[in-house]
Design a protein around this motif. Structure first.
Motif, PDB file in Angstrom:
ATOM      1  N   UNK A 137       0.901  -1.004   0.120  1.00  0.00           N
ATOM      2  CA  UNK A 137       0.431   0.272   0.141  1.00  0.00           C
ATOM      3  C   UNK A 137       1.305   1.215   0.444  1.00  0.00           C
ATOM      4  N   UNK A 138       2.119   1.592   0.633  1.00  0.00           N
ATOM      5  CA  UNK A 138       3.269   2.630   1.090  1.00  0.00           C
ATOM      6  C   UNK A 138       4.383   2.229   0.369  1.00  0.00           C
ATOM      7  N   UNK A 139       4.332   2.964  -0.756  1.00  0.00           N
ATOM      8  CA  UNK A 139       5.888   3.182  -0.904  1.00  0.00           C
ATOM      9  C   UNK A 139       7.288   4.084  -0.777  1.00  0.00           C
ATOM     10  N   UNK A 145      15.034  -1.345  -1.385  1.00  0.00           N
ATOM     11  CA  UNK A 145      13.819  -1.247  -1.004  1.00  0.00           C
ATOM     12  C   UNK A 145      13.617  -2.541  -0.237  1.00  0.00           C
ATOM     13  N   UNK A 146      13.406  -2.561   1.237  1.00  0.00           N
ATOM     14  CA  UNK A 146      12.818  -4.334   1.761  1.00  0.00           C
ATOM     15  C   UNK A 146      11.521  -3.799   1.468  1.00  0.00           C
ATOM     16  N   UNK A 147      10.666  -5.515   0.778  1.00  0.00           N
ATOM     17  CA  UNK A 147       9.526  -5.827   0.618  1.00  0.00           C
ATOM     18  C   UNK A 147       9.284  -6.269   1.885  1.00  0.00           C
ATOM     19  N   UNK A 155       0.216   0.824  10.723  1.00  0.00           N
ATOM     20  CA  UNK A 155       0.839   2.494  10.498  1.00  0.00           C
ATOM     21  C   UNK A 155       1.710   3.160  10.188  1.00  0.00           C
ATOM     22  N   UNK A 156       1.512   2.784   8.417  1.00  0.00           N
ATOM     23  CA  UNK A 156       2.246   2.519   7.801  1.00  0.00           C
ATOM     24  C   UNK A 156       2.560   3.816   7.810  1.00  0.00           C
ATOM     25  N   UNK A 157       3.976   4.613   7.642  1.00  0.00           N
ATOM     26  CA  UNK A 157       4.429   5.759   7.695  1.00  0.00           C
ATOM     27  C   UNK A 157       5.102   6.669   6.008  1.00  0.00           C
TER      28      UNK A 157
END
Length: 314
Positions: A137-139, A145-147, A155-157
């Protein structure tokens, strides 16, 4: 004594390695019934019995192990060298992807941050602000880049935290500029998880540009002095992953928790729930499944994958 060691290897085969590394699961099951290898292990201190240490030493000395037959041949040919490596080294898996499961908790804190990691190994988890992240949802872009798969309530920053100070504490710090130490970290990657190797190498390259300072010391006696060096105008965060399990005495774990509380730091423990003081006793539900629990100041806030590939917020 050998039966106690056999139980460790049987559990490793049946629980820890079964779904992650069929090669290690087969080897561990064999070790559990091999009188010669069990006798070899019994001649080492109890803290050196871990499967990860034995298997890592074999890979460190002889290269990746493709199967049981090769493991048996290499063990027989290099027994003395394996013993020396196991006595000199410790299990210090330094998986940078664990930063993905720590990131939501770190980003929610008052910024800027002062990070102190105990059991820091080479310090690769001390640089969460130097990586990018992909939660679906957030990149967040970055050189590495860590998946990480996240459930809907994490609570994605939108950005990485601001880190103004960082330090690690470890009984045997690893140096990102030392080829032998880097080779040891590579040797700790399990067969079947070779995809982790490029990530480790890139994290090491990033760290070499400005190596996170990792100090030699024991969290039971040296934590408070290092914590006192953190700047007062930053939020001090003490964190660790898969460290408390190596404190054999529950009293040592409790004493550490009390010392962290006395420092005024925010405490993020990413561990087996049975290892975190108070969690097992007060939160029976977290014992009903495998995996790590991420706890803030002793309160569980998320389930996490030990290698950082998923997070489930509670």
């Amino acid at each position: 004594m050998t039966e106690a060691i056999a139980r460790i290897y049987r559990r490793f085969a049946e629980v820890e390695a079964r779904d992650r590394s069929p090669v290690y699961a087969e080897i561990a099951a064999h070790v559990a019934g091999d009188a010669d290898i069990l006798g070899f292990l019994a001649g080492l201190p109890a803290e050196k019995w871990q499967p990860n240490l034995l298997f890592g030493a074999v890979q460190y000395l002889t290269g990746p192990v493709p199967g049981l037959r090769e493991f048996r041949a290499r063990f027989a040919a290099h027994t003395d060298e394996i013993r020396a490596a196991m006595l000199a080294r410790t299990t210090q898996t330094n998986e940078p992807a664990r930063c993905a499961t720590l990131l939501p908790a770190l980003a929610a804190l008052p910024q800027p941050l002062a990070l102190l990691e105990v059991g820091a190994s080479a310090g690769l988890c001390l640089q969460p602000d130097r990586y990018g992240y992909d939660f679906g949802q957030v990149r967040i872009p970055g050189e590495l880049v860590l998946p990480c798969r996240a459930n809907d309530v994490v609570p994605l920053p939108a950005r990485v935290p601001e880190v103004v100070w960082r330090a690690g504490l470890d009984l045997n710090p690893l140096d990102v500029r030392d080829p032998g130490d880097c080779a040891w970290l590579e040797a700790l990657i399990w067969p079947g998880e070779e995809a982790r190797l490029p990530r480790l190498r890139t994290a090491l390259e990033i760290a070499r540009r400005d190596p996170p300072p990792v100090h030699r010391g024991d969290l039971r006696s040296d934590f408070a002095a290092l914590a006192a060096e953190a700047p007062r105008d930053a939020t001090l965060v003490v964190f660790h992953t898969a460290v408390l399990i190596y404190l054999r005495e529950p009293a040592d774990r409790s004493a550490f928790a009390e010392t962290v509380a006395a420092s005024g730091a925010v405490w993020l423990a990413n561990e087996s729930p049975r290892s975190i003081p108070g969690v097992a006793a007060e939160h029976d539900a977290v014992l009903a499944r495998d995996g790590f629990v991420l706890a803030r100041d002793g309160e569980p806030i998320a389930w996490t994958d030990p290698h950082g590939t998923w997070i489930e917020w509670l």
